[in-house]
Design a protein around this motif. Structure first.
Motif, short mmCIF file in Angstrom:
data_model
loop_
_atom_site.label_atom_id
_atom_site.label_comp_id
_atom_site.label_asym_id
_atom_site.label_seq_id
_atom_site.Cartn_x
_atom_site.Cartn_y
_atom_site.Cartn_z
N VAL A 58 -4.41 6.20 -0.92
CA VAL A 58 -4.77 4.95 -0.25
C VAL A 58 -5.41 5.30 1.08
O VAL A 58 -4.84 6.08 1.85
N ASN A 62 0.97 4.19 -2.87
CA ASN A 62 0.85 5.59 -2.49
C ASN A 62 2.02 6.42 -3.01
O ASN A 62 1.83 7.53 -3.51
N THR A 98 -1.06 7.31 -6.00
CA THR A 98 -2.44 6.91 -5.76
C THR A 98 -2.79 7.11 -4.28
O THR A 98 -2.02 6.75 -3.40
N LEU A 100 0.83 -1.21 0.00
CA LEU A 100 0.00 0.00 0.00
C LEU A 100 0.86 1.25 0.00
O LEU A 100 0.54 2.24 -0.67
#
Length: 52
Positions: A14, A8, A12, A4
């Motif tokens: 998250v 990020n 993006t 994750l």
């Protein structure tokens, strides 16, 4: 969490909802605390127990 974080870092957003203090403290990312449907804290680089 590593995956994750990599996503990020590539741009993006998250969102993770957790009560895991160790994860929140380790990541040092934005923390938004919600209580009874109200935002009570929004820290850019917060931890689980960061002050408002």
């Amino acid at each position: 969490m590593n995956l994750l974080n990599e996503i990020n870092m590539r741009g993006t957003t998250v969102i993770v909802a957790t009560h895991a203090k160790d994860i929140v403290d380790k990541m040092k990312k934005r923390v938004i605390q919600i209580e009874k449907s109200n935002i009570v804290r929004d820290d850019k680089k917060g931890g689980y127990n960061s002050e408002i």
